[in-house]
Design a protein around this motif. Structure first.
Motif, PDB file in Angstrom:
ATOM      1  N   PHE A 225       0.847  -1.191   0.000  1.00 57.31           N
ATOM      2  CA  PHE A 225       0.000   0.000   0.000  1.00 57.31           C
ATOM      3  C   PHE A 225       0.882   1.239   0.000  1.00 57.31           C
ATOM      4  CE2 PHE A 225      -2.019  -3.389   2.370  1.00 57.31           C
ATOM      5  CZ  PHE A 225      -3.290  -3.457   1.833  1.00 57.31           C
ATOM      6  N   GLY A 226       0.319   2.351  -0.505  1.00 60.19           N
ATOM      7  CA  GLY A 226       1.057   3.604  -0.469  1.00 60.19           C
ATOM      8  C   GLY A 226       1.398   4.095  -1.855  1.00 60.19           C
ATOM      9  N   SER A 227       2.267   5.103  -1.915  1.00 64.63           N
ATOM     10  CA  SER A 227       2.525   5.808  -3.161  1.00 64.63           C
ATOM     11  C   SER A 227       3.095   4.895  -4.243  1.00 64.63           C
ATOM     12  CB  SER A 227       3.478   6.978  -2.912  1.00 64.63           C
ATOM     13  OG  SER A 227       4.683   6.529  -2.315  1.00 64.63           O
ATOM     14  N   ASP A 228       3.951   3.946  -3.873  1.00 61.62           N
ATOM     15  CA  ASP A 228       4.551   3.074  -4.879  1.00 61.62           C
ATOM     16  C   ASP A 228       3.568   2.045  -5.421  1.00 61.62           C
ATOM     17  OD1 ASP A 228       6.784   4.465  -4.172  1.00 61.62           O
ATOM     18  OD2 ASP A 228       8.096   2.727  -4.101  1.00 61.62           O
ATOM     19  N   ALA A 229       2.442   1.893  -4.751  1.00 64.21           N
ATOM     20  CA  ALA A 229       1.443   0.927  -5.208  1.00 64.21           C
ATOM     21  C   ALA A 229       0.238   1.611  -5.841  1.00 64.21           C
ATOM     22  CB  ALA A 229       0.994   0.069  -4.035  1.00 64.21           C
ATOM     23  N   GLY A 230       0.354   2.912  -6.048  1.00 69.85           N
ATOM     24  CA  GLY A 230      -0.758   3.645  -6.630  1.00 69.85           C
ATOM     25  C   GLY A 230      -1.910   3.833  -5.670  1.00 69.85           C
ATOM     26  N   GLU A 231      -1.643   3.663  -4.396  1.00 72.19           N
ATOM     27  CA  GLU A 231      -2.675   3.802  -3.369  1.00 72.19           C
ATOM     28  C   GLU A 231      -2.387   5.046  -2.540  1.00 72.19           C
ATOM     29  OE1 GLU A 231      -5.184   1.720  -2.867  1.00 72.19           O
ATOM     30  OE2 GLU A 231      -4.654  -0.090  -3.979  1.00 72.19           O
ATOM     31  N   SER A 232      -3.428   5.665  -2.035  1.00 76.06           N
ATOM     32  CA  SER A 232      -3.238   6.836  -1.176  1.00 76.06           C
ATOM     33  C   SER A 232      -3.515   6.503   0.283  1.00 76.06           C
ATOM     34  CB  SER A 232      -4.158   7.974  -1.630  1.00 76.06           C
ATOM     35  OG  SER A 232      -5.524   7.567  -1.561  1.00 76.06           O
ATOM     36  N   ARG A 239       5.367   7.045   1.619  1.00 75.88           N
ATOM     37  CA  ARG A 239       5.630   5.903   2.498  1.00 75.88           C
ATOM     38  C   ARG A 239       4.950   4.677   1.895  1.00 75.88           C
ATOM     39  NH1 ARG A 239       7.645   5.969   7.441  1.00 75.88           N
ATOM     40  NH2 ARG A 239       7.483   8.229   7.513  1.00 75.88           N
ATOM     41  N   VAL A 240       5.597   3.530   2.032  1.00 67.24           N
ATOM     42  CA  VAL A 240       5.071   2.286   1.509  1.00 67.24           C
ATOM     43  C   VAL A 240       4.821   1.333   2.669  1.00 67.24           C
ATOM     44  CG1 VAL A 240       5.411   0.391  -0.116  1.00 67.24           C
ATOM     45  CG2 VAL A 240       6.482   2.612  -0.549  1.00 67.24           C
ATOM     46  N   TYR A 241       3.645   0.711   2.654  1.00 67.36           N
ATOM     47  CA  TYR A 241       3.248  -0.223   3.706  1.00 67.36           C
ATOM     48  C   TYR A 241       3.178  -1.630   3.138  1.00 67.36           C
ATOM     49  CZ  TYR A 241       1.839   4.050   6.063  1.00 67.36           C
ATOM     50  OH  TYR A 241       1.838   5.307   6.626  1.00 67.36           O
ATOM     51  N   PHE A 242       3.707  -2.569   3.893  1.00 67.19           N
ATOM     52  CA  PHE A 242       3.687  -3.968   3.491  1.00 67.19           C
ATOM     53  C   PHE A 242       2.850  -4.769   4.494  1.00 67.19           C
ATOM     54  CE2 PHE A 242       7.477  -2.197   1.671  1.00 67.19           C
ATOM     55  CZ  PHE A 242       7.606  -2.821   0.444  1.00 67.19           C
ATOM     56  N   LEU A 243       2.086  -5.690   3.960  1.00 67.24           N
ATOM     57  CA  LEU A 243       1.300  -6.605   4.782  1.00 67.24           C
ATOM     58  C   LEU A 243       1.516  -8.005   4.238  1.00 67.24           C
ATOM     59  CD1 LEU A 243      -0.910  -7.117   6.973  1.00 67.24           C
ATOM     60  CD2 LEU A 243      -2.604  -6.783   5.167  1.00 67.24           C
ATOM     61  N   ALA A 244       1.912  -8.923   5.116  1.00 72.50           N
ATOM     62  CA  ALA A 244       2.145 -10.304   4.701  1.00 72.50           C
ATOM     63  C   ALA A 244       1.598 -11.239   5.767  1.00 72.50           C
ATOM     64  CB  ALA A 244       3.637 -10.551   4.485  1.00 72.50           C
TER      65      ALA A 244
END
Length: 247
Positions: A225-232, A239-244
């Motif tokens: 999630f976040g800017s690198d994923a095209g999400e706001s 900032r980029v958020y990872f969920l696994a």
């Protein structure tokens, strides 16, 4: 990374962070993977802003950090909030806890402070071992664009009545390492100002690198999630958020 004097004023200079939003965002992430979360490991917890908020929900929280000084502030905060939190001074790359937990989080650039592929993988392996099966692992990084722009802006600063700081950056495009040099001026009890300096180094990891390491360790259902994923979604810009999930 010393945090010796910085721990005393860290919360003062991060008072523009909306920690309530951060806690709610992380709760949304981990709850989307597993319901009935009763225990959380907060890795790189710092002064414990998220630890105490999760504990206020009635969650059993363990906060680990490499800085004893930051943990002292965190412990004082937990006492003021009237919540039980177990804090331990440990390195994220070799952390161990007595029993496995329902979720592991690492908020606000903790992974950026891991400067090599081996360091990041070691942390992911520890998080994997700490989790119960089918449990979530969530964390964030400042992305490459953010750290590059920080390197282009040579000088930051803030001047308050009882404290001030000057912040300079040096970014190396080849290594993707940013060195942040901070000079603080803090008013003491006698009215005089003392000066101290802290230097911090972070690595600009790519989404591809992080995702590959998560897969190598064994995590599944990886979401970004976040800017690198095209999400706001999510608090904090660039900032980029990872969920696994541990299978």
């Amino acid at each position: 990374m010393k945090y010796e004097r910085l721990s005393e004023i860290y919360d003062r200079f991060t008072d523009d962070f909306n920690h309530d939003d951060w806690e709610q965002w992380y709760w949304k992430l981990i709850s989307s993977v597993k319901g009935g979360i009763r225990s959380i490991l907060d890795a790189g917890c710092g002064t414990g802003p998220l630890s105490v908020r999760f504990a206020k929900r009635g969650i059993k929280v363990t906060g680990i950090d490499l800085s004893e000084d930051m943990l002292r502030v965190a412990s004082d905060k937990a006492r003021r909030w009237g919540v039980p939190v177990r804090f331990a001074c440990q390195d994220m790359r070799s952390m161990e806890i007595p029993s496995r937990v329902d979720a592991v989080i690492a908020a606000c650039d903790g992974v950026n402070y891991l400067l090599t592929r081996e360091d990041v993988k070691a942390f992911f392996e520890c998080a994997y071992k700490a989790l119960k099966p089918l449990s979530p692992f969530a964390f964030d990084i400042s992305n490459i664009e953010k750290l590059t722009k920080m390197g282009e802006t040579y000088l930051y600063g803030e001047d308050r009545e009882d404290s001030a700081y000057l912040w300079t950056n040096e970014y190396d495009e080849d290594t993707r390492l940013i060195t942040m040099n901070l000079t603080f001026f803090v008013q003491e009890d006698d009215g005089r100002f003392s000066r101290f300096v802290e230097s911090h180094v972070q690595k600009a990891h790519s989404v591809k690198e992080i995702t590959e390491l998560l897969e190598e360790v064994g995590f599944t259902d990886i979401k970004v999630f976040g800017s690198d994923a095209g999400e706001s979604e999510g608090p904090g810009g660039m900032r980029v958020y990872f969920l696994a999930r541990k299978p």
